[in-house]
Design a protein around this motif. Structure first.
Motif, mmCIF file in Angstrom:
data_model
loop_
_atom_site.group_PDB
_atom_site.id
_atom_site.type_symbol
_atom_site.label_atom_id
_atom_site.label_comp_id
_atom_site.label_asym_id
_atom_site.label_seq_id
_atom_site.Cartn_x
_atom_site.Cartn_y
_atom_site.Cartn_z
ATOM 1 N N ILE A 184 9.377 16.286 -3.690
ATOM 2 C CA ILE A 184 10.323 15.034 -4.040
ATOM 3 C C ILE A 184 10.924 14.511 -2.989
ATOM 4 N N GLY A 185 11.338 15.469 -1.851
ATOM 5 C CA GLY A 185 11.971 14.628 -0.854
ATOM 6 C C GLY A 185 11.197 13.734 0.053
ATOM 7 N N VAL A 186 9.800 14.301 0.251
ATOM 8 C CA VAL A 186 8.759 13.306 0.583
ATOM 9 C C VAL A 186 8.488 11.960 -0.170
ATOM 10 N N SER A 187 8.555 12.082 -1.281
ATOM 11 C CA SER A 187 8.186 11.102 -2.359
ATOM 12 C C SER A 187 9.300 10.001 -2.236
ATOM 13 N N LEU A 188 10.488 10.596 -2.328
ATOM 14 C CA LEU A 188 11.475 9.684 -2.400
ATOM 15 C C LEU A 188 11.990 8.720 -1.002
ATOM 16 N N ILE A 189 11.588 9.542 0.023
ATOM 17 C CA ILE A 189 12.064 8.922 1.425
ATOM 18 C C ILE A 189 11.000 8.116 1.726
ATOM 19 N N PHE A 190 9.534 8.530 1.681
ATOM 20 C CA PHE A 190 8.464 7.788 2.142
ATOM 21 C C PHE A 190 7.773 6.902 0.855
ATOM 22 N N GLY A 191 8.311 7.096 -0.332
ATOM 23 C CA GLY A 191 7.739 6.294 -1.226
ATOM 24 C C GLY A 191 7.468 4.593 -1.028
ATOM 25 N N LYS A 192 8.775 4.053 -0.527
ATOM 26 C CA LYS A 192 8.630 2.546 -0.623
ATOM 27 C C LYS A 192 7.594 2.290 0.686
ATOM 28 N N SER A 193 7.751 3.221 1.796
ATOM 29 C CA SER A 193 6.660 2.797 2.685
ATOM 30 C C SER A 193 5.255 2.931 2.359
ATOM 31 N N MET A 194 4.878 3.997 1.560
ATOM 32 C CA MET A 194 3.631 4.530 0.882
ATOM 33 C C MET A 194 3.381 3.187 -0.134
ATOM 34 N N ILE A 195 4.247 2.704 -0.792
ATOM 35 C CA ILE A 195 3.935 1.571 -1.846
ATOM 36 C C ILE A 195 3.571 0.391 -1.000
ATOM 37 N N GLN A 196 4.433 0.127 0.130
ATOM 38 C CA GLN A 196 3.886 -0.985 0.941
ATOM 39 C C GLN A 196 2.564 -0.729 1.459
ATOM 40 N N TRP A 197 2.400 0.414 2.383
ATOM 41 C CA TRP A 197 1.045 0.599 2.810
ATOM 42 C C TRP A 197 0.019 0.254 1.839
ATOM 43 N N ALA A 198 -0.072 0.813 0.512
ATOM 44 C CA ALA A 198 -0.919 0.287 -0.706
ATOM 45 C C ALA A 198 -0.967 -1.013 -1.014
ATOM 46 N N ASP A 199 0.298 -1.654 -1.110
ATOM 47 C CA ASP A 199 0.080 -2.982 -1.510
ATOM 48 C C ASP A 199 -0.582 -3.980 -0.216
ATOM 49 N N GLU A 200 -0.314 -3.564 0.944
ATOM 50 C CA GLU A 200 -0.944 -4.435 2.027
ATOM 51 C C GLU A 200 -2.395 -4.078 1.900
ATOM 52 N N ARG A 201 -3.184 -2.807 1.744
ATOM 53 C CA ARG A 201 -4.362 -2.888 1.483
ATOM 54 C C ARG A 201 -5.010 -3.355 0.326
ATOM 55 N N PHE A 202 -4.173 -3.298 -0.719
ATOM 56 C CA PHE A 202 -4.756 -3.945 -1.944
ATOM 57 C C PHE A 202 -4.852 -5.345 -2.097
ATOM 58 N N ARG A 203 -3.949 -5.973 -1.510
ATOM 59 C CA ARG A 203 -3.976 -7.388 -1.253
ATOM 60 C C ARG A 203 -5.372 -7.785 -0.199
ATOM 61 N N TYR A 204 -5.235 -7.005 0.812
ATOM 62 C CA TYR A 204 -6.450 -7.304 1.870
ATOM 63 C C TYR A 204 -7.673 -7.015 0.971
ATOM 64 N N TYR A 205 -8.045 -5.822 0.583
ATOM 65 C CA TYR A 205 -9.193 -5.420 0.299
ATOM 66 C C TYR A 205 -9.733 -5.815 -1.082
ATOM 67 N N VAL A 206 -8.869 -6.185 -2.179
ATOM 68 C CA VAL A 206 -8.995 -6.333 -3.554
ATOM 69 C C VAL A 206 -8.923 -7.756 -3.772
ATOM 70 N N THR A 207 -7.884 -8.494 -3.355
ATOM 71 C CA THR A 207 -7.631 -9.887 -3.631
ATOM 72 C C THR A 207 -7.900 -10.720 -2.458
#
Length: 179
Positions: free
Chosen positions: A74-97
């Protein structure tokens, strides 16, 4: 493996499924609002895990490593969640779209500062997770039932210190670009 461990595993899987669904909605279905709602709902998964863990312990279960890991998650997910989503977003945008670009690689002082900022996030996630662990210990008020929680807190303290030491080494010996 107890049922809390399964809930943690399900939470982690659900976290990434919700992120993937949000990215698909955003970029492939062109439903930006739905994508945002899905991505913004990831903290609900953490809340469900927190409630399940607390209820299980309140009903008399002896705390296990799974209960302690739930607080860490919970601690890791709440604090790092936004940056994990940003990381996934950048890679999804680059590799998939095939849009956008990957962030440039970091080296030298830039890398050291970036890694240290990650350590600061680790410190905040530690504070949140440690607060949850301590809150559970106070709620239970039985040292025999909370040994695993206290043990996880000690282990996480050591991991945090090692991460700080590693972070500081990047200022002393900066990461160099591969030749």
């Amino acid at each position: 493996m107890n049922w809390i461990a399964w809930i943690i595993i399900a939470s982690e899987i659900l976290f990434w499924i919700v992120i993937l669904a949000g990215l698909i909605a955003r970029y492939m279905l062109h439903r930006k609002k739905l994508g945002f709602i899905l991505l913004a709902s990831t903290p609900l998964i953490d809340f469900i895990l927190l409630v399940a863990t607390s209820v299980d312990l309140y009903r008399g279960s002896i705390a296990t490593q799974a209960h302690a890991l739930a607080a860490v998650y919970i601690g890791v997910s709440l604090i790092f969640g936004k940056s994990m989503i940003q990381w996934a977003d950048e890679r999804f945008r680059y590799y998939v779209t095939k849009q956008g670009s990957l962030p440039p690689k970091r080296y030298g002082l830039d890398y050291a500062k970036h890694y240290f900022k990650g350590w600061i996030k680790h410190l905040f996630s530690y504070a949140l997770g440690a607060g949850i662990l301590y809150g559970l210990v106070v709620m239970i008020q039985d040292p025999g039932r909370t040994e695993a929680l206290v043990g996880m807190l000690k282990l996480w303290t050591v991991v945090l210190a090692i991460d700080l030491a590693l972070s500081l080494t990047y200022f002393i010996w900066p990461k160099k670009a591969k030749a």
